[in-house]
Every structure is written in structure tokens, then in C-alpha cells.
Design a protein around this motif. Sequence first.
Motif, PDB file in Angstrom:
ATOM      1  N   ALA A  10       0.853  -1.188   0.000  1.00 53.31           N
ATOM      2  CA  ALA A  10       0.000   0.000   0.000  1.00 53.31           C
ATOM      3  C   ALA A  10       0.889   1.238   0.000  1.00 53.31           C
ATOM      4  N   TYR A  11       0.381   2.320  -0.594  1.00 50.62           N
ATOM      5  CA  TYR A  11       1.182   3.537  -0.777  1.00 50.62           C
ATOM      6  C   TYR A  11       0.359   4.726  -0.288  1.00 50.62           C
ATOM      7  N   ILE A  12       0.925   5.473   0.671  1.00 53.44           N
ATOM      8  CA  ILE A  12       0.302   6.722   1.131  1.00 53.44           C
ATOM      9  C   ILE A  12       1.106   7.874   0.542  1.00 53.44           C
ATOM     10  N   PHE A  13       0.472   8.640  -0.342  1.00 51.12           N
ATOM     11  CA  PHE A  13       1.149   9.733  -1.031  1.00 51.12           C
ATOM     12  C   PHE A  13       1.126  11.016  -0.185  1.00 51.12           C
ATOM     13  N   GLN A  14       1.941  11.988  -0.590  1.00 46.97           N
ATOM     14  CA  GLN A  14       1.961  13.279   0.103  1.00 46.97           C
ATOM     15  C   GLN A  14       0.603  13.954   0.053  1.00 46.97           C
ATOM     16  N   GLU A  15      -0.023  13.902  -1.112  1.00 45.59           N
ATOM     17  CA  GLU A  15      -1.342  14.495  -1.304  1.00 45.59           C
ATOM     18  C   GLU A  15      -2.349  13.384  -1.596  1.00 45.59           C
ATOM     19  N   PRO A  16      -3.563  13.483  -1.058  1.00 46.15           N
ATOM     20  CA  PRO A  16      -4.556  12.432  -1.263  1.00 46.15           C
ATOM     21  C   PRO A  16      -4.831  12.164  -2.745  1.00 46.15           C
ATOM     22  N   ARG A  17      -4.954  10.893  -3.082  1.00 47.79           N
ATOM     23  CA  ARG A  17      -5.299  10.487  -4.447  1.00 47.79           C
ATOM     24  C   ARG A  17      -6.584   9.662  -4.400  1.00 47.79           C
ATOM     25  N   LEU A  18      -7.596  10.265  -3.835  1.00 49.79           N
ATOM     26  CA  LEU A  18      -8.879   9.595  -3.671  1.00 49.79           C
ATOM     27  C   LEU A  18      -9.663   9.622  -4.976  1.00 49.79           C
ATOM     28  N   LEU A  19     -10.587   8.687  -5.120  1.00 59.56           N
ATOM     29  CA  LEU A  19     -11.460   8.659  -6.294  1.00 59.56           C
ATOM     30  C   LEU A  19     -12.648   9.575  -6.016  1.00 59.56           C
ATOM     31  N   PRO A  20     -12.741  10.728  -6.707  1.00 58.46           N
ATOM     32  CA  PRO A  20     -13.753  11.731  -6.351  1.00 58.46           C
ATOM     33  C   PRO A  20     -15.184  11.284  -6.610  1.00 58.46           C
ATOM     34  N   TRP A  21     -15.381  10.303  -7.490  1.00 59.93           N
ATOM     35  CA  TRP A  21     -16.737   9.847  -7.823  1.00 59.93           C
ATOM     36  C   TRP A  21     -17.212   8.721  -6.898  1.00 59.93           C
ATOM     37  N   LYS A  22     -16.392   8.353  -5.923  1.00 62.59           N
ATOM     38  CA  LYS A  22     -16.785   7.308  -4.979  1.00 62.59           C
ATOM     39  C   LYS A  22     -16.878   7.884  -3.567  1.00 62.59           C
ATOM     40  N   THR A  23     -17.794   7.359  -2.793  1.00 59.96           N
ATOM     41  CA  THR A  23     -17.948   7.803  -1.405  1.00 59.96           C
ATOM     42  C   THR A  23     -16.751   7.350  -0.569  1.00 59.96           C
ATOM     43  N   VAL A  24     -16.718   7.818   0.674  1.00 62.60           N
ATOM     44  CA  VAL A  24     -15.661   7.411   1.596  1.00 62.60           C
ATOM     45  C   VAL A  24     -15.589   5.888   1.683  1.00 62.60           C
ATOM     46  N   GLU A  25     -16.716   5.241   1.953  1.00 62.72           N
ATOM     47  CA  GLU A  25     -16.707   3.783   2.079  1.00 62.72           C
ATOM     48  C   GLU A  25     -16.366   3.109   0.760  1.00 62.72           C
ATOM     49  N   ALA A  26     -16.858   3.642  -0.350  1.00 61.12           N
ATOM     50  CA  ALA A  26     -16.582   3.038  -1.660  1.00 61.12           C
ATOM     51  C   ALA A  26     -15.109   3.160  -2.039  1.00 61.12           C
ATOM     52  N   ASN A  27     -14.445   4.233  -1.599  1.00 63.81           N
ATOM     53  CA  ASN A  27     -13.006   4.352  -1.819  1.00 63.81           C
ATOM     54  C   ASN A  27     -12.261   3.211  -1.141  1.00 63.81           C
ATOM     55  N   LEU A  28     -12.737   2.815   0.035  1.00 65.12           N
ATOM     56  CA  LEU A  28     -12.096   1.721   0.759  1.00 65.12           C
ATOM     57  C   LEU A  28     -12.424   0.372   0.126  1.00 65.12           C
ATOM     58  N   SER A  29     -13.686   0.126  -0.142  1.00 61.93           N
ATOM     59  CA  SER A  29     -14.085  -1.179  -0.681  1.00 61.93           C
ATOM     60  C   SER A  29     -13.481  -1.415  -2.065  1.00 61.93           C
TER      61      SER A  29
END
Length: 248
Positions: free
Chosen positions: A77-96
Amino acid sequence: MGKNAEILELRRVYKSFRSKNGDLKVLADISLSVYAGEVIALVGPSGCGKTTLLNIVAGLLDPDQGDVNQKQGLRTAYIFQEPRLLPWKTVEANLSFVQHNFLLPSEAAEVRDNLLQRTGLEPYRNVYPAQLSGGMKQRLEIVRALSIRPQLLLMDEPFKSLDLALKYQLQELIFERHAEEKFAILLITHDPEEAVMQADRIIVLTDKPTNIYREIIIDLPRRERSIKNPELYQKLEEILGFLLKKQQ
């Protein structure tokens, strides 16, 4: 610290990038092993190629020369300096979404629920990233990495933009999980004190073309560390002295 099984090896790795003035040599003859359960901090002058090295470990970049060998099926797993979240997915959907290829649905849901509750993100599980503050986005970035139960966690200054209270909260979460699940951590930091307080090994890198200047071993258990400890303070001064010398 006694060494566990080797999970990753970099052998004589070189990397250059094309520039207007010719090839820019970034990494030169880097050899490094990572063992299960250990915490390694990478420190060095600004711009020396620490992120490039981490990207090669993650498989995001290929070395020009050298070998990158890892344990078969290594879960990284990789934690970047700046978040690289998927904007079209909810918080839970980003995890799942990231858990799908690694965990069975029942285990994934249990891990998600635990992490969301532990970090105060439970009320936001159906919220989209655009509705979160910067600190909450970075919190979710860290939770997402932990949600796959990694065997190797790569961290590129993940606390850089966070206030002190949130930084300590997330560090506590990461090292609580680290103690439970025994994953290895490869951490980039510009803070030598953070390196001394958290790492089992500190890899001090030179300026470009980057090589390993020296390796510092810290055997003291993490919970017993204090900068007031003469041995730790001496190692901190050694790292600071090298970095300050490079800035002159």
C-alpha cells in the motif's frame, strides 16, 4: 533488532530522467533490503530522489538498471503526500474499491468498519471526498492504505500538511496497526526527529546522483524512545549535521 524474512530487495538500482540539459542522474547504485515487520526511514537532502526510489519500489517507475525483487504476492500500500482519492466514490466506496482484490467481503467490511470508527470517519462513510476537509482527506488516504491489511506500507511524507494533533493521532493509528499486523514500513521524511523516534533503520541518502551515505540502526523499543536519550540524540545530531552540511 533481529531480522525477519526478506520481503523486498533492491540490487544496484540506477535511475535517470531526460532533461533539456541531458540526462539527469537521480539514483546511482542503490542496494537495499526490507525485512518483514521493520520500519525504515529514508532521509536525505531535498530533491535527492527519495520519492523516485519509493515509486520504483511500488512499481510505478522502472529502474534503468538493477533489479527489484519482492516476495511473491507481496501486498503493498502507498500513502502519497497528497490524497489520491477517487472523487466519484464515497468514503466507504473508496475503501471497498481497493479491498476488492485482497480481502474476502466479510473481512473487508469488518476492517472498514473498524478503521472508520477508529478515525472518526464513520459519520462520513456516504460522503464524497469533495465534501471533506483537507485533513479528513488525508486521514481517508491513510485509512485506505491500511484497509487492505498491507505487508509493506510505503509512506511519502504523509503527515506533511497536517496539524500537530492530527499528525500524532494518525501516527498512533499506523503504529498501533503495525504492532498488531507486523507489516513493514518504508517512510520518507524530512524530519530527522521523526526518523529517530519511529524507525528501526534509518537510510541516509546523499544528494544526486543519490547513493546510500550510511545506515543507522536503532534497537531501542519505540515506546521507550526519547530525544533526551543520549544515544538517540547523538544519532539525531549526526543526521542533522549531514543534512545541514549539504544545504551550505
